[in-house]
Design a protein around this motif. Sequence first.
Motif: not given
Length: 327
Positions: A159-161, A167, A171, A163-165
Amino acid sequence: MNIYLLIRKVIQGITLAILLAVIIYIVYRLMPGNPAELFLFGAKHNGATQAEEKALLTELGLSGGKWNLMNFLIYMKDMFTFNFGYDYIRGETVWQIIDYAMPFTLILLGTALALSFIIGIPLGILTSWVRGRKTESVSITVSLILNSIPFFILGVILYIYLVSYDHIFPVTSGFSNYYLYHLSLHNIEYMLYKMALPLITLVIIEAAAHVLTMRAAMVSTLGEDFILTARAKGVSEGSIMFHHAARNAMIPVTTRMALEFAGLTGGAVIVEILFSWPGIGHILYYATLTEDYPLSEGALFLISLVTIIAYVIIDYIHAWLDPRISV
């Protein structure tokens, strides 16, 4: 098929289902607090009468307290007639809520089971084929590392890499059930895009487990006498690996598939919460937090029942794979 063995299997399944229903009843009533109090606190301020409050307590099976024998007997009858009642928080019957969420769980777990099997089994066979080489060591090391990672840890990392970073993925992974019942190329692409991240999380860990299980089973099978006989007859190595050895090595793998189903169901609860996937695990989690007895008990009992059926089916798959095994 021996009819007495079949009856024994059915009795074992029913007994296990009864024990699970009792355990679910005890566990939820050991939880602190009274689920009716939260709801009734707001209801009193909205002018709820004593009759309405008493009716709600009766509906929740709490009119005589948490440990009332009559309420327990009613609960057991409702569980085995699949009358899970009315959800007092969502304002719907439990079956309506489960009917909405179940397709999402089935499509996620079913796809994860199939993909992990398709990826893990051939890789496990190939790993046993290159036994003693560096390729085997690398495959085993990577599979051990991936299989040891908890679902929620891998999910958070992805999720961090992703989605957050970067995209790459959305989400949230949820979508309307409209797409499930109106299949088209566009809708299928949209669903795959939305479910990609929770699916990848489940498949990576379970495929790694299949690699390890299949490799160990293949190594054991390749030492059997019938494999030596096949080689002495001049059967090709590829035919020995994929035709003779693989079928016998599948027996422990099918056992793991039943365990995997239970493990994936537990892992899916975390994955569904993390990625907002609107499945059974998601509603079970929030129903438990709010002490929503009808919904949480109904959903958990249904999941447990499906797991019991999966174990029974696995026994018959074993007999099909190996005629020496009697069910």
